[in-house]
Scaffold this active site. Structure first.
Site, short mmCIF file in Angstrom:
data_model
loop_
_atom_site.label_atom_id
_atom_site.label_comp_id
_atom_site.label_asym_id
_atom_site.label_seq_id
_atom_site.Cartn_x
_atom_site.Cartn_y
_atom_site.Cartn_z
CD GLU A 277 -2.77 -1.26 -0.03
OE1 GLU A 277 -3.06 -0.20 -0.62
OE2 GLU A 277 -3.12 -2.37 -0.43
CG ASP A 359 2.09 -7.27 -5.90
OD1 ASP A 359 1.62 -6.82 -4.85
OD2 ASP A 359 1.45 -8.01 -6.68
#
Length: 418
Positions: A277, A359
């Site tokens: 995030e 990611d």
């Protein structure tokens, strides 16, 4: 005009039967090179979980592909059967002021739509409960539904009043002035959402685990993210699913973790989720998405104005609707909804690219691909996710890469940085 509606309705029924049959019967076999790897769902799900995830995903996909065109039918129905015109006339009779007339019209239109779509929404709710994803009590679910109704009604009232006022003043350039006003309005909504709208649904607070909080603050410091923008939200009384997200802009931008995520992931897995995030924040994904949305709305409103003029010029008299009449609002909503559906494959593809980037960012920050893979396994199991969906579902529904691809991508990337 009513015959036209029933013809379209028959086409819709044929479509609904066809798409449902396809989605319930299609099987997307796992490519051979994934079989037996950690991306293979049968390596981290038991047989029952795998079957449940397949069934649940099929139902959710069917609901999506049936519900969206059903929304278009509602707009057509209220136009072709004169219901929108009736709402507008009645609002003008009982209230004197234009803004309040718009308010009453929107409430009437929204109430009709809410009642008609309630069976589908309720079925979706009961389906989530049946498969153990939702644990939300009916009273709580209804409360959320009513909050959503009024929030959307307030926003739509403001938007509808402004658009119709602009159309009455600048009938040819209304789309441009609407677009210019939409920019600060969108920024305002994004700014207040974390502190005004979201708390209507959930309780937000600082992370309770102080040791974990310190670890998160260290990651946040590396990503240059202010510590007071990391929040925990109470979701355990509503769902068994896990999630985290970035929301807001400016001083209200924050990273939010569901308490279910904190309860069911270990420290390393939570840190990977946080790093992911933070990647959205540090890689400026929200500003980039905002810029893309503003650019898309420019094109979308221009196209909407052309179709709107075409419909009003050809059918306005038969529908007893003038361009600046609030009764014409469903035409604009219908066009915008259709355009949103058409461009969704592009916006979803961009979103999936950003997820891959976050990611990779998280792996760079944590250097823990094992935690990443374990997180994806738990997310799939707890949410009964379809890790290898049909192509049409991936294109139109998946803002995140399917877990099969995501897990494989993580492993391949981690090898390149070893």
């Amino acid at each position: 005009m009513r015959k036209l509606f029933w013809g379209i309705f028959i086409i819709y029924l044929l479509y609904a039967v066809s798409i449902s049959t396809y989605l319930f019967t299609v099987n997307t076999p796992l490519p051979e090179h994934y079989v037996g790897t950690e991306a293979d769902p049968l390596t981290f799900m038991d047989e029952e979980q795998y079957q449940l995830s397949s069934q649940f995903s099929k139902w959710r996909n069917v609901i999506y592909f049936i519900n969206l065109p059903f929304e278009w039918l509602i707009y057509l129905f209220v136009l072709l059967f004169g219901l929108s015109q009736f709402f507008a006339r009645w609002s003008e009779r009982v209230i004197r002021y234009r803004f309040l007339q718009t308010t009453l019209y929107v409430i009437l239109l929204s109430t009709f739509s809410w009642i008609v779509t309630f069976p589908i929404n309720y079925f979706s709710y009961t389906l989530s409960k049946k498969y153990g994803i939702s644990i939300q009590a009916f009273q709580s679910w209804m409360k959320d539904q009513l909050i959503t109704f009024w929030v959307e009604a307030v926003i739509l009232t403001i938007v509808a009043y402004v658009i119709m006022h602009i159309i009455s003043k600048w009938p040819k350039k209304w789309w441009l002035y609407t677009w210019l006003l939409s920019i600060p309005f969108t920024l305002f909504l994004m700014f207040i959402q974390p502190v005004v709208i979201d708390p209507l649904y959930h309780e937000f607070y600082q992370i309770k685990d102080k040791e974990l909080e310190q670890e998160i603050l260290l990651l946040a410091k590396e990503a240059d993210i202010p510590a007071d923008r990391v929040y925990e939200v109470n979701m355990a009384d509503k769902t068994n699913a896990l999630n985290a997200y970035v929301t807001g802009i400016g001083s209200n931008l924050r990273i939010v973790l569901w308490d279910t995520t904190l309860e069911r992931l270990n420290k390393e897995e939570v840190l990977f989720v946080m790093a992911h995030e933070m990647g959205h924040y540090d890689l400026n994904h929200l500003p980039l998405l905002l810029i893309g949305m503003i650019a898309a709305s420019f094109v979308g409103l221009y196209v909407t104005s052309k179709f709107y003029s075409l419909i009003i010029n050809n059918f306005g008299k038969r529908l007893k609707i003038k361009p600046d009449n609030i009764a014409a609002l469903p035409i604009i909503l219908l066009i915008l909804s259709l355009l949103s559906f058409v461009v969704s494959p592009v916006s979803n593809a961009i979103s999936r690219v950003y997820e891959y980037q976050s990611d990779r960012y998280a792996i760079d920050l944590t250097n823990d691909p094992d935690a990443a893979v374990a997180t994806f396994h738990k997310l799939s199991v707890e949410g009964l996710s379809d890790v290898n969906p049909p192509t049409i579902v991936k294109i139109f529904r998946y803002t995140h890469p399917p877990m099969v691809e995501r897990i494989t991508h993580i492993r391949e990337y981690s090898k390149t940085i070893e």
